[in-house]
Scaffold this active site. Sequence first.
Site, PDB file in Angstrom:
ATOM      1  N   ASN A 163     -16.110  27.239 -24.856  1.00  0.00           N
ATOM      2  CA  ASN A 163     -16.728  26.086 -24.199  1.00  0.00           C
ATOM      3  C   ASN A 163     -16.571  26.124 -22.674  1.00  0.00           C
ATOM      4  O   ASN A 163     -15.534  26.543 -22.159  1.00  0.00           O
ATOM      5  CB  ASN A 163     -16.116  24.792 -24.738  1.00  0.00           C
ATOM      6  CG  ASN A 163     -16.467  24.564 -26.190  1.00  0.00           C
ATOM      7  OD1 ASN A 163     -17.550  24.973 -26.643  1.00  0.00           O
ATOM      8  ND2 ASN A 163     -15.570  23.940 -26.932  1.00  0.00           N
TER       9      ASN A 163
ATOM     10  N   SER B 103     -12.713  25.799 -29.565  1.00  0.00           N
ATOM     11  CA  SER B 103     -12.829  24.548 -30.302  1.00  0.00           C
ATOM     12  C   SER B 103     -11.740  24.519 -31.357  1.00  0.00           C
ATOM     13  O   SER B 103     -11.421  25.543 -31.956  1.00  0.00           O
ATOM     14  CB  SER B 103     -14.210  24.474 -30.964  1.00  0.00           C
ATOM     15  OG  SER B 103     -14.162  23.634 -32.103  1.00  0.00           O
TER      16      SER B 103
ATOM     17  N   THR C 124     -39.409  26.252 -12.604  1.00  0.00           N
ATOM     18  CA  THR C 124     -39.758  24.918 -12.108  1.00  0.00           C
ATOM     19  C   THR C 124     -40.002  24.106 -13.382  1.00  0.00           C
ATOM     20  O   THR C 124     -40.510  24.663 -14.369  1.00  0.00           O
ATOM     21  CB  THR C 124     -41.024  24.930 -11.220  1.00  0.00           C
ATOM     22  OG1 THR C 124     -42.134  25.345 -12.010  1.00  0.00           O
ATOM     23  CG2 THR C 124     -40.877  25.861 -10.030  1.00  0.00           C
ATOM     24  N   HIS C 125     -39.617  22.867 -13.373  1.00  0.00           N
ATOM     25  CA  HIS C 125     -39.695  22.022 -14.583  1.00  0.00           C
ATOM     26  C   HIS C 125     -38.917  22.634 -15.754  1.00  0.00           C
ATOM     27  O   HIS C 125     -39.273  22.430 -16.914  1.00  0.00           O
ATOM     28  CB  HIS C 125     -41.148  21.794 -15.013  1.00  0.00           C
ATOM     29  CG  HIS C 125     -42.062  21.395 -13.902  1.00  0.00           C
ATOM     30  ND1 HIS C 125     -42.305  20.085 -13.561  1.00  0.00           N
ATOM     31  CD2 HIS C 125     -42.768  22.139 -13.021  1.00  0.00           C
ATOM     32  CE1 HIS C 125     -43.139  20.053 -12.532  1.00  0.00           C
ATOM     33  NE2 HIS C 125     -43.431  21.282 -12.178  1.00  0.00           N
TER      34      HIS C 125
ATOM     35  N   LYS D 177     -16.402  29.137 -31.136  1.00  0.00           N
ATOM     36  CA  LYS D 177     -16.774  28.492 -29.878  1.00  0.00           C
ATOM     37  C   LYS D 177     -16.034  29.007 -28.644  1.00  0.00           C
ATOM     38  O   LYS D 177     -14.855  29.310 -28.695  1.00  0.00           O
ATOM     39  CB  LYS D 177     -16.535  26.979 -29.963  1.00  0.00           C
ATOM     40  CG  LYS D 177     -17.437  26.224 -30.906  1.00  0.00           C
ATOM     41  CD  LYS D 177     -18.897  26.162 -30.468  1.00  0.00           C
ATOM     42  CE  LYS D 177     -19.153  25.308 -29.250  1.00  0.00           C
ATOM     43  NZ  LYS D 177     -18.944  23.878 -29.539  1.00  0.00           N
TER      44      LYS D 177
ATOM     45  N   GLU E  33     -18.015  21.640 -17.113  1.00  0.00           N
ATOM     46  CA  GLU E  33     -18.259  20.267 -17.558  1.00  0.00           C
ATOM     47  C   GLU E  33     -17.396  19.272 -16.782  1.00  0.00           C
ATOM     48  O   GLU E  33     -17.841  18.175 -16.448  1.00  0.00           O
ATOM     49  CB  GLU E  33     -17.981  20.151 -19.060  1.00  0.00           C
ATOM     50  CG  GLU E  33     -19.032  20.877 -19.890  1.00  0.00           C
ATOM     51  CD  GLU E  33     -18.636  21.004 -21.353  1.00  0.00           C
ATOM     52  OE1 GLU E  33     -19.486  20.781 -22.211  1.00  0.00           O
ATOM     53  OE2 GLU E  33     -17.466  21.338 -21.642  1.00  0.00           O
TER      54      GLU E  33
ATOM     55  N   ASN F 154      -2.653  -2.348  12.928  1.00  0.00           N
ATOM     56  CA  ASN F 154      -4.102  -2.198  12.788  1.00  0.00           C
ATOM     57  C   ASN F 154      -4.598  -0.928  13.477  1.00  0.00           C
ATOM     58  O   ASN F 154      -5.462  -0.217  12.960  1.00  0.00           O
ATOM     59  CB  ASN F 154      -4.832  -3.410  13.376  1.00  0.00           C
ATOM     60  CG  ASN F 154      -4.476  -4.681  12.630  1.00  0.00           C
ATOM     61  OD1 ASN F 154      -3.785  -4.626  11.619  1.00  0.00           O
ATOM     62  ND2 ASN F 154      -4.929  -5.820  13.136  1.00  0.00           N
TER      63      ASN F 154
ATOM     64  N   TYR G 252     -10.128  -6.349  12.211  1.00  0.00           N
ATOM     65  CA  TYR G 252      -9.358  -5.935  11.041  1.00  0.00           C
ATOM     66  C   TYR G 252      -9.296  -7.038   9.985  1.00  0.00           C
ATOM     67  O   TYR G 252      -9.081  -8.210  10.292  1.00  0.00           O
ATOM     68  CB  TYR G 252      -7.918  -5.539  11.446  1.00  0.00           C
ATOM     69  CG  TYR G 252      -7.094  -5.167  10.219  1.00  0.00           C
ATOM     70  CD1 TYR G 252      -7.157  -3.885   9.692  1.00  0.00           C
ATOM     71  CD2 TYR G 252      -6.315  -6.124   9.553  1.00  0.00           C
ATOM     72  CE1 TYR G 252      -6.443  -3.552   8.543  1.00  0.00           C
ATOM     73  CE2 TYR G 252      -5.606  -5.801   8.411  1.00  0.00           C
ATOM     74  CZ  TYR G 252      -5.673  -4.522   7.909  1.00  0.00           C
ATOM     75  OH  TYR G 252      -4.992  -4.187   6.775  1.00  0.00           O
TER      76      TYR G 252
ATOM     77  N   SER H 299       0.827  -1.209   0.000  1.00  0.00           N
ATOM     78  CA  SER H 299       0.000   0.000   0.000  1.00  0.00           C
ATOM     79  C   SER H 299       0.862   1.261   0.000  1.00  0.00           C
ATOM     80  O   SER H 299       0.335   2.368  -0.106  1.00  0.00           O
ATOM     81  CB  SER H 299      -0.954   0.009   1.198  1.00  0.00           C
ATOM     82  OG  SER H 299      -0.235  -0.182   2.400  1.00  0.00           O
TER      83      SER H 299
HETATM   84  N1  ARG Z   1      -1.424  -1.364   5.091  1.00  0.00           N
HETATM   85  C1  ARG Z   1      -2.359  -1.934   6.009  1.00  0.00           C
HETATM   86  C2  ARG Z   1      -3.728  -1.262   5.783  1.00  0.00           C
HETATM   87  O1  ARG Z   1      -3.759  -0.239   5.184  1.00  0.00           O
HETATM   88  C3  ARG Z   1      -1.911  -1.653   7.402  1.00  0.00           C
HETATM   89  C4  ARG Z   1      -2.452  -2.588   8.412  1.00  0.00           C
HETATM   90  C5  ARG Z   1      -1.857  -3.928   8.219  1.00  0.00           C
HETATM   91  N2  ARG Z   1      -2.279  -4.829   9.230  1.00  0.00           N
HETATM   92  C6  ARG Z   1      -2.132  -6.199   9.103  1.00  0.00           C
HETATM   93  N3  ARG Z   1      -2.580  -6.887  10.062  1.00  0.00           N
HETATM   94  N4  ARG Z   1      -1.600  -6.705   8.036  1.00  0.00           N
HETATM   95  O2  ARG Z   1      -4.745  -1.770   6.173  1.00  0.00           O
END
Ligand code: ARG
Length: 467
Positions: free
Chosen positions: A285, A277, A155-156, A283, A290, A110, A317, A22
Amino acid sequence: MKMWSGRIRQPLDPEFERWQRSFPFDQCLLPYELEASRAHAHALEQVGILSSEELSDIERGLVEIGKKAESVPSFLADDEAEDVHHFVEKQLVALIGDTGYKLHGGRSRNEQIATDLRLYVRTTIDQIQGCLADWLSALLARAEKAGDAAMPAYTHTQRAEPVLVSHWLLAYVEMFLRDSERLTDCRVRLNLCPLGSGAVAGATVALDRGAIAADLGFDASTANSLDATSDRDFALEFVQVLSILALHLSRWAEEMILFSTQEYGFVSLPEPFSTGSSAMPQKKNPDLLELVRGKTGRVLGHVTTLMVSIKGLPLAYNKDLQETQEPLFGSADTVLQMLPLVTGWMKSVEFNYERMQSAADSGFMNAWAAATYLVKRGVPSRLAHERVGKAVQLCLERGCELCDLPLPELRALSPAFGEDFYESLSLPSVLGMHDVKGGTAPGQVKQAMAVARKTIESLREEVHAHA
Ligand code: ARG
């Protein structure tokens, strides 16, 4: 060194290893991870697990990591670190040696990730509130500047009744004030500290949880370790609030696009926020509008992703929870980018008051006022509605407005019509008819602007207090 080597004998499959990391996205949590680690280190020293020297080494190391992350961009290009927690441990050990490994005493990733995410959402709420205050000020400034200019209210998507331009803009002010209020509520609920929850069943060391919470600016500690380590309600609530906010921005953008068409011609698109454009030379835009409308789709998608990631999880967890981060960051980033842009747009847009005013003064938008004129003279409202409907029919046949019908013809429809009827059809008297709180009478709108100004000021004070 991995955070969990020892138990696992075989090396990880390289593809799996890369895939489960991560760090590529949770590195934005680094400042919170450092801050929470500092607070945890203090608690460890209090119970004698760290000596005061070890504590100061760890503190020095954490500060160093923060500085390096800011000044050396390649520092974060670490494809070995599993997540932000591993990254900090690795770097700390590289800086201060094995003492760095002591920081993990009595804690689990965790509770760390649960804490980092709460700190992240809290800070981001404060940033968004600051942007919202600017956006609201820009909307209100335009309302104040509009003076007594009127426009049709629809309205509408059909012309309904005239309103003051400022009243129309205040409708948006109301929406975004509610969004801001929802963020304030969300902040109150999330401001509890999970540290000391351990992996699932509480810390293995009797840490002073109250002191840790206070150190990190939380109002208190979370009450239940299972809940605290697996709860992502705060992220969900935040992203839901952002969805409503983005939805409001999208409605606003849609209306501005409509009003900028030649058919309406109420709004002249500001050039710094529009494009041309490549094919059609004439144009201009509304790209900013958007894209606001388009990017709202992402924010709404993220909220669904987040809910679906959580919906089947038993306590406590589960690694699925790692999947809650990207939608959370994605929604926050999108909103944080959009708000300053729409604010810039609003500051530089030009309204074509003349066109708005002449649209407000035609198309039978005084018909309800005409019916009310009869009601005030004792005609039952259903009949008054029918009489005025007939008068409108006559006008449509002749291609004129109600005020062009001669009195004898009106009297033939209802004897209650009198000479003063014509005055009751004028724009000021139609607007003035709504002289109730929340209505469009100029005095009421002025008061509403004063109230909005005060509310925005207190929002700024709130943002300031949290800075
Ligand atoms: N990168 C993990 C997460 O975002 C961190 C927690 C990991 N805990 C574990 N028990 N593997 O959830």
